[in-house]
Design a protein around this motif. Structure first.
Motif, mmCIF file in Angstrom:
data_model
loop_
_atom_site.group_PDB
_atom_site.id
_atom_site.type_symbol
_atom_site.label_atom_id
_atom_site.label_comp_id
_atom_site.label_asym_id
_atom_site.label_seq_id
_atom_site.Cartn_x
_atom_site.Cartn_y
_atom_site.Cartn_z
ATOM 1 N N PRO B 77 0.816 -1.197 0.000
ATOM 2 C CA PRO B 77 0.000 0.000 0.000
ATOM 3 C C PRO B 77 0.856 1.257 0.000
ATOM 4 N N SER B 78 0.571 2.095 -0.916
ATOM 5 C CA SER B 78 1.120 3.451 -0.987
ATOM 6 C C SER B 78 2.646 3.524 -1.003
ATOM 7 N N HIS B 79 3.336 2.380 -1.084
ATOM 8 C CA HIS B 79 4.799 2.407 -1.072
ATOM 9 C C HIS B 79 5.319 3.195 -2.269
ATOM 10 N N TYR B 80 4.792 2.837 -3.437
ATOM 11 C CA TYR B 80 5.257 3.504 -4.651
ATOM 12 C C TYR B 80 4.802 4.957 -4.699
ATOM 13 N N SER B 81 3.574 5.179 -4.223
ATOM 14 C CA SER B 81 3.071 6.544 -4.279
ATOM 15 C C SER B 81 3.867 7.450 -3.341
ATOM 16 N N THR B 82 4.321 6.905 -2.167
ATOM 17 C CA THR B 82 5.132 7.699 -1.240
ATOM 18 C C THR B 82 6.474 8.017 -1.880
ATOM 19 N N LEU B 83 7.054 7.001 -2.514
ATOM 20 C CA LEU B 83 8.344 7.198 -3.188
ATOM 21 C C LEU B 83 8.223 8.259 -4.273
ATOM 22 N N PHE B 84 7.140 8.138 -5.033
ATOM 23 C CA PHE B 84 6.910 9.071 -6.126
ATOM 24 C C PHE B 84 6.724 10.488 -5.590
ATOM 25 N N GLN B 85 6.010 10.564 -4.449
ATOM 26 C CA GLN B 85 5.758 11.858 -3.813
ATOM 27 C C GLN B 85 7.076 12.498 -3.385
ATOM 28 N N THR B 86 7.969 11.693 -2.765
ATOM 29 C CA THR B 86 9.268 12.188 -2.329
ATOM 30 C C THR B 86 10.070 12.689 -3.526
ATOM 31 N N PHE B 87 10.024 11.921 -4.603
ATOM 32 C CA PHE B 87 10.745 12.290 -5.811
ATOM 33 C C PHE B 87 10.226 13.617 -6.360
ATOM 34 N N LYS B 88 8.910 13.762 -6.332
ATOM 35 C CA LYS B 88 8.302 14.991 -6.857
ATOM 36 C C LYS B 88 8.734 16.204 -6.039
ATOM 37 N N VAL B 89 8.756 16.050 -4.684
ATOM 38 C CA VAL B 89 9.144 17.152 -3.801
ATOM 39 C C VAL B 89 10.602 17.533 -4.053
ATOM 40 N N SER B 90 11.476 16.516 -4.178
ATOM 41 C CA SER B 90 12.898 16.774 -4.421
ATOM 42 C C SER B 90 13.090 17.508 -5.744
ATOM 43 N N LEU B 91 12.363 17.049 -6.738
ATOM 44 C CA LEU B 91 12.471 17.650 -8.069
ATOM 45 C C LEU B 91 12.036 19.112 -8.025
ATOM 46 N N PHE B 92 10.969 19.362 -7.302
ATOM 47 C CA PHE B 92 10.451 20.715 -7.193
ATOM 48 C C PHE B 92 11.463 21.610 -6.471
ATOM 49 N N ALA B 93 12.067 21.077 -5.393
ATOM 50 C CA ALA B 93 13.058 21.845 -4.621
ATOM 51 C C ALA B 93 14.258 22.188 -5.503
ATOM 52 N N ALA B 94 14.709 21.216 -6.282
ATOM 53 C CA ALA B 94 15.874 21.437 -7.156
ATOM 54 C C ALA B 94 15.558 22.496 -8.212
ATOM 55 N N ALA B 95 14.354 22.402 -8.770
ATOM 56 C CA ALA B 95 13.947 23.372 -9.792
ATOM 57 C C ALA B 95 13.865 24.769 -9.200
ATOM 58 N N PHE B 96 13.353 24.846 -7.967
ATOM 59 C CA PHE B 96 13.217 26.140 -7.294
ATOM 60 C C PHE B 96 14.597 26.760 -7.041
ATOM 61 N N LEU B 97 15.514 25.933 -6.557
ATOM 62 C CA LEU B 97 16.882 26.400 -6.259
ATOM 63 C C LEU B 97 17.567 26.885 -7.535
ATOM 64 N N PHE B 98 17.397 26.123 -8.587
ATOM 65 C CA PHE B 98 17.983 26.493 -9.882
ATOM 66 C C PHE B 98 17.423 27.836 -10.351
ATOM 67 N N GLY B 99 16.141 28.007 -10.163
ATOM 68 C CA GLY B 99 15.471 29.245 -10.558
ATOM 69 C C GLY B 99 16.015 30.434 -9.802
ATOM 70 N N VAL B 100 16.186 30.249 -8.471
ATOM 71 C CA VAL B 100 16.699 31.333 -7.623
ATOM 72 C C VAL B 100 18.103 31.734 -8.086
ATOM 73 N N ILE B 101 18.964 30.724 -8.307
ATOM 74 C CA ILE B 101 20.343 31.005 -8.723
ATOM 75 C C ILE B 101 20.366 31.691 -10.091
ATOM 76 N N ALA B 102 19.552 31.205 -11.003
ATOM 77 C CA ALA B 102 19.507 31.779 -12.351
ATOM 78 C C ALA B 102 19.043 33.233 -12.299
ATOM 79 N N THR B 103 18.013 33.490 -11.484
ATOM 80 C CA THR B 103 17.506 34.860 -11.351
ATOM 81 C C THR B 103 18.566 35.780 -10.755
#
Lengths: 186, 143
Positions: B77-103
């Motif tokens: 139950p929800s093992h894959y969805s939790t993993l996917f959720q963690t991946f999504k959060v990490s990806l979002f954080a990385a994109a945000f950081l990249f955006g800040v640095i680029a700006t």
């Protein structure tokens, strides 16, 4: 008697019996939708099993924004479409289990609308003809007729399940019924 | 009400989804038009037949088959969805950081470089060396 939401919470807490209760409550509806869509017992059984296994493994993603049944039926609809894709991919034409005469006139096939539905039971032959006609409908029309006329689901819920507008529900239903009428007529 | 409009409203009429005013107009038309009434009758028959279809039921062992699959840990139950959720959060954080640095880089004036100066020196060197031979170049560099 627990509500769906309570049963889901219990399942999430590790009580598998709660999930078994969900299956018992909805298995026939899910199976019947699949059967109306495929007209094939073993395919419907596979679809229904996949639906509940998907529900179980994705319980965390159910956000309670809609009713549990709506979410469940949406998964059922998707699984029916996926099953159809697999069938097409395999290229082996799976014969539907529906068989019947094709040269029967409309009045012989259709039920009397004035008849008492509780008492009215269509003959096996007539049922087969109706189901065979259903199979000739395009999949989206087959699904909408299944949800509305066979499962008696409201327009609003159908819109949510199929992710289409209320106006589209009306149009598709109109076209589906007319098409079905024409198929049976021939 | 014209026949074409009447036929287009029949499906909604059967489901009792027409506003009262339209319903009255349609019923009035159905009473006077045999063709439309026939269409209505056939459509109503189709719906009645679909409602009357026998409900198919899942097998008796349906629950036990699924519960067996779940208990065999085939579907965590929800093992894959939790993993996917963690991946999504990490990806979002990385994109945000990249955006800040680029700006930050975009709005920060770049340090003044001395490329122009270097180009001028290179041009003078080239001009001086053009007329001299390789041995002269070596000699001059030694001096």
């Amino acid at each position: 008697m627990f509500s769906d939401i309570q049963l889901i919470k219990l399942t999430k807490d590790g009580h598998l019996n709660a999930f078994e209760s969900i299956i018992t409550k909805y298995k026939d509806k899910v199976f019947n939708i699949a059967f109306s869509f495929t007209s094939n017992y073993s395919e419907s059984d596979d679809i229904a099993q996949n639906v509940f296994l998907k529900v179980y493994s994705n319980l965390d993603s159910f956000e309670e924004k809609s009713a549990f049944s709506t979410w469940l039926y949406r998964i059922t609809v998707n699984e029916c479409y996926n099953g159809l894709k697999k069938r097409k991919k395999n290229t082996i034409s799976l014969e539907t289990e529906v068989a019947g005469k094709e040269d029967i006139s409309l009045k012989d096939v259709l039920a009397d609308p004035k008849a008492d539905l509780e008492k009215n039971s269509l003959s096996v032959e007539t049922q087969n003809i109706i189901r065979k006609a259903l199979q000739e409908l395009p999949e989206k029309y087959r699904m909408i007729v299944t949800l509305r006329d066979i499962e008696d689901i409201s327009y609003e819920e159908i819109a949510q399940i199929m992710k289409i507008s209320d106006a589209k529900v009306k149009v598709w239903l109109f076209r589906a019924r007319n098409k079905l009428k024409e198929i049976i007529k021939v | 009400m014209k026949c074409k409009k009447c036929v287009s409203k029949l499906s909604l009429y059967i489901d009792d989804k027409l506003p009262e005013s339209e319903k009255i107009l349609l019923e009035k038309h159905l009473k006077s038009c045999k063709e439309c009434f026939k269409e209505y009758f056939l459509l109503k028959n189709v719906r009645t037949s679909l409602i009357s279809l026998n409900k198919q039921k899942a097998g008796d062992k349906f629950e036990s088959i699924i519960m067996q699959k779940i208990e065999n840990n085939l579907y965590a139950p929800s093992h894959y969805s939790t993993l996917f959720q963690t991946f999504k959060v990490s990806l979002f954080a990385a994109a945000f950081l990249f955006g800040v640095i680029a700006t930050f880089n975009f709005f920060t004036p770049s340090p003044k470089n001395n490329y122009d100066k270097y180009d001028k020196i290179a041009a003078i060197d080239n001009y001086v060396l053009k007329g001299t031979s390789a041995s002269d170049k070596i000699t001059s560099s030694l001096i």
